[in-house]
Design a protein around this motif. Structure first.
Motif, PDB file in Angstrom:
ATOM      1  N   ASP A   1      -5.190  -9.320  -1.152  1.00  0.00           N
ATOM      2  CA  ASP A   1      -5.905  -8.434  -2.073  1.00  0.00           C
ATOM      3  C   ASP A   1      -6.961  -7.616  -1.328  1.00  0.00           C
ATOM      4  O   ASP A   1      -7.103  -6.414  -1.552  1.00  0.00           O
ATOM      5  CB  ASP A   1      -6.565  -9.270  -3.173  1.00  0.00           C
ATOM      6  CG  ASP A   1      -7.417  -8.435  -4.119  1.00  0.00           C
ATOM      7  OD1 ASP A   1      -6.898  -7.456  -4.683  1.00  0.00           O
ATOM      8  OD2 ASP A   1      -8.600  -8.773  -4.287  1.00  0.00           O
ATOM      9  N   THR A   2      -7.680  -8.267  -0.430  1.00  0.00           N
ATOM     10  CA  THR A   2      -8.711  -7.573   0.340  1.00  0.00           C
ATOM     11  C   THR A   2      -8.110  -6.461   1.205  1.00  0.00           C
ATOM     12  O   THR A   2      -8.633  -5.331   1.256  1.00  0.00           O
ATOM     13  CB  THR A   2      -9.467  -8.567   1.240  1.00  0.00           C
ATOM     14  OG1 THR A   2     -10.075  -9.575   0.425  1.00  0.00           O
ATOM     15  CG2 THR A   2     -10.543  -7.855   2.049  1.00  0.00           C
TER      16      THR A   2
ATOM     17  N   THR B   1       2.616   1.672  -3.369  1.00  0.00           N
ATOM     18  CA  THR B   1       1.672   2.092  -4.409  1.00  0.00           C
ATOM     19  C   THR B   1       1.388   3.582  -4.299  1.00  0.00           C
ATOM     20  O   THR B   1       1.369   4.308  -5.307  1.00  0.00           O
ATOM     21  CB  THR B   1       0.366   1.298  -4.298  1.00  0.00           C
ATOM     22  OG1 THR B   1       0.653  -0.103  -4.418  1.00  0.00           O
ATOM     23  CG2 THR B   1      -0.622   1.707  -5.383  1.00  0.00           C
TER      24      THR B   1
ATOM     25  N   GLN C   1      -8.187 -11.156 -11.190  1.00  0.00           N
ATOM     26  CA  GLN C   1      -8.046 -11.113  -9.738  1.00  0.00           C
ATOM     27  C   GLN C   1      -8.795 -12.250  -9.069  1.00  0.00           C
ATOM     28  O   GLN C   1      -8.318 -12.836  -8.091  1.00  0.00           O
ATOM     29  CB  GLN C   1      -8.530  -9.769  -9.192  1.00  0.00           C
ATOM     30  CG  GLN C   1      -8.082  -9.504  -7.755  1.00  0.00           C
ATOM     31  CD  GLN C   1      -6.562  -9.478  -7.625  1.00  0.00           C
ATOM     32  OE1 GLN C   1      -5.889  -8.709  -8.293  1.00  0.00           O
ATOM     33  NE2 GLN C   1      -6.021 -10.339  -6.771  1.00  0.00           N
TER      34      GLN C   1
ATOM     35  N   ASP D   1      -8.304   2.413  -0.331  1.00  0.00           N
ATOM     36  CA  ASP D   1      -9.554   3.146  -0.344  1.00  0.00           C
ATOM     37  C   ASP D   1      -9.772   3.987   0.916  1.00  0.00           C
ATOM     38  O   ASP D   1     -10.659   4.856   0.942  1.00  0.00           O
ATOM     39  CB  ASP D   1     -10.743   2.197  -0.506  1.00  0.00           C
ATOM     40  CG  ASP D   1     -10.772   1.541  -1.881  1.00  0.00           C
ATOM     41  OD1 ASP D   1     -10.168   2.101  -2.798  1.00  0.00           O
ATOM     42  OD2 ASP D   1     -11.406   0.464  -2.021  1.00  0.00           O
TER      43      ASP D   1
ATOM     44  N   ARG E   1      -6.798  -3.455  -1.034  1.00  0.00           N
ATOM     45  CA  ARG E   1      -7.915  -2.633  -1.543  1.00  0.00           C
ATOM     46  C   ARG E   1      -8.484  -1.758  -0.444  1.00  0.00           C
ATOM     47  O   ARG E   1      -8.759  -0.568  -0.662  1.00  0.00           O
ATOM     48  CB  ARG E   1      -8.994  -3.541  -2.125  1.00  0.00           C
ATOM     49  CG  ARG E   1      -8.634  -4.230  -3.430  1.00  0.00           C
ATOM     50  CD  ARG E   1      -9.717  -5.198  -3.857  1.00  0.00           C
ATOM     51  NE  ARG E   1      -9.369  -5.918  -5.051  1.00  0.00           N
ATOM     52  CZ  ARG E   1      -9.582  -5.494  -6.297  1.00  0.00           C
ATOM     53  NH1 ARG E   1     -10.212  -4.311  -6.455  1.00  0.00           N
ATOM     54  NH2 ARG E   1      -9.219  -6.195  -7.337  1.00  0.00           N
TER      55      ARG E   1
ATOM     56  N   THR F   1       0.834  -1.204   0.000  1.00  0.00           N
ATOM     57  CA  THR F   1       0.000   0.000   0.000  1.00  0.00           C
ATOM     58  C   THR F   1       0.865   1.250   0.000  1.00  0.00           C
ATOM     59  O   THR F   1       0.631   2.191  -0.765  1.00  0.00           O
ATOM     60  CB  THR F   1      -0.928   0.007   1.229  1.00  0.00           C
ATOM     61  OG1 THR F   1      -1.757  -1.155   1.202  1.00  0.00           O
ATOM     62  CG2 THR F   1      -1.806   1.248   1.217  1.00  0.00           C
TER      63      THR F   1
ATOM     64  N   GLN G   1      -4.786   1.332 -15.882  1.00  0.00           N
ATOM     65  CA  GLN G   1      -5.729   0.235 -15.792  1.00  0.00           C
ATOM     66  C   GLN G   1      -6.585   0.176 -17.050  1.00  0.00           C
ATOM     67  O   GLN G   1      -6.576   1.100 -17.873  1.00  0.00           O
ATOM     68  CB  GLN G   1      -6.621   0.394 -14.560  1.00  0.00           C
ATOM     69  CG  GLN G   1      -7.351   1.725 -14.492  1.00  0.00           C
ATOM     70  CD  GLN G   1      -8.036   1.936 -13.159  1.00  0.00           C
ATOM     71  OE1 GLN G   1      -8.402   0.972 -12.493  1.00  0.00           O
ATOM     72  NE2 GLN G   1      -8.202   3.180 -12.753  1.00  0.00           N
TER      73      GLN G   1
ATOM     74  N   GLU H   1      -4.346   7.289 -10.129  1.00  0.00           N
ATOM     75  CA  GLU H   1      -4.648   5.878 -10.263  1.00  0.00           C
ATOM     76  C   GLU H   1      -3.581   5.204 -11.123  1.00  0.00           C
ATOM     77  O   GLU H   1      -3.098   5.780 -12.096  1.00  0.00           O
ATOM     78  CB  GLU H   1      -6.015   5.681 -10.928  1.00  0.00           C
ATOM     79  CG  GLU H   1      -7.201   6.104 -10.072  1.00  0.00           C
ATOM     80  CD  GLU H   1      -7.485   5.092  -8.980  1.00  0.00           C
ATOM     81  OE1 GLU H   1      -7.046   3.921  -9.114  1.00  0.00           O
ATOM     82  OE2 GLU H   1      -8.115   5.475  -7.982  1.00  0.00           O
TER      83      GLU H   1
END
Length: 243
Positions: free
Chosen positions: A234-235, A197, A220, A242, A238, A194, A208, A205
């Protein structure tokens, strides 16, 4: 004056082919002699050579028929166009021949050469065969469905992995495959990914596919289904991006 058989043998076609050309209106039928045989002259031989040459170049018979009434200038222009079409076909056949030889050698790939080189780099950097195969499948899907966006996405990943620190994050992601879903190392890795990124893309962003594409979710979901640890990772990522 010669017979249809002599004409056909001289030009290198069958009698049946000459008759087809008569029926299609490409070669006028000559008058018959007193014995009822068609007799052909030098002009007929020249016309038949033209027809055969154009037909062997792949020109449809209907187009050849239309060229009979063309002026010299129109005919030359048509020949130039046909030559260009033939050159393109030859180029295509050579490409097909190359792919056939690649297939015979077990080296056929639907991916651009730079992507194949990148996949070899992944193996050299220590990624598992499972990860390399996953990446190959991913890029095949992306290049097949979104060729307009695939290059930008690929370039972004290649630049990311060129950074040793970021590459290590991906290696750690690969290694997390066999961890338990509640392993604390997953939380730590999610935090590091995270942070990396956000540092790389700031408030923007990452590159994508378009929002309507189902490919990212398909990829995914496939990744997550293969490993509980990857699914939880992954959870977490994300949720933290967010937040």
């Amino acid at each position: 004056m010669i017979t249809i058989g002599q004409l056909a043998r001289y030009i290198g076609v069958s009698i049946k082919t000459v008759r087809v050309y008569h029926d299609k209106g490409l070669l006028p039928e000559p008058d018959r002699d007193a014995s009822g045989y068609r007799r052909y002259g030098a002009n007929d031989a020249v016309d038949l050579i033209k027809i055969r040459t154009l037909a062997e170049a792949g020109v449809p018979l209907s187009r050849i028929r239309d060229l009979r009434s063309a002026t010299d200038e129109e005919f030359q222009r048509a020949l130039h166009d046909i030559d260009g079409e033939l050159t393109a076909r030859i180029r295509g056949l050579r490409a097909t021949q190359w792919r056939l030889r690649q297939l015979a050698g077990g080296r056929l790939s639907p991916l651009p050469t730079e992507v194949e080189a990148h996949l070899r780099d992944l193996a050299g950097w220590g990624f598992t065969p499972r990860w390399v195969d996953l990446q190959r499948d991913l890029w095949i899907l992306v290049f097949a469905t979104h060729p307009d966006r695939a290059v930008a996405l690929f370039d972004d990943q290649r630049e990311t992995l060129a950074d040793p620190a970021l590459r290590q994050l991906f290696l750690d992601y690969d290694d997390a495959y066999g961890l338990g879903a509640d392993d604390p190392r997953i939380d730590d890795l999610a935090d590091r990914i995270t942070a990396a990124t956000r540092e790389r893309y700031g408030s923007g962003e990452p590159p994508q596919l378009d929002a309507a594409s189902e490919i990212p979710a398909l990829i995914q979901d496939t990744v997550n289904a293969s490993s509980p640890a990857w699914r939880r990772l992954d959870t977490l990522i994300r949720a933290r991006l967010d937040a």
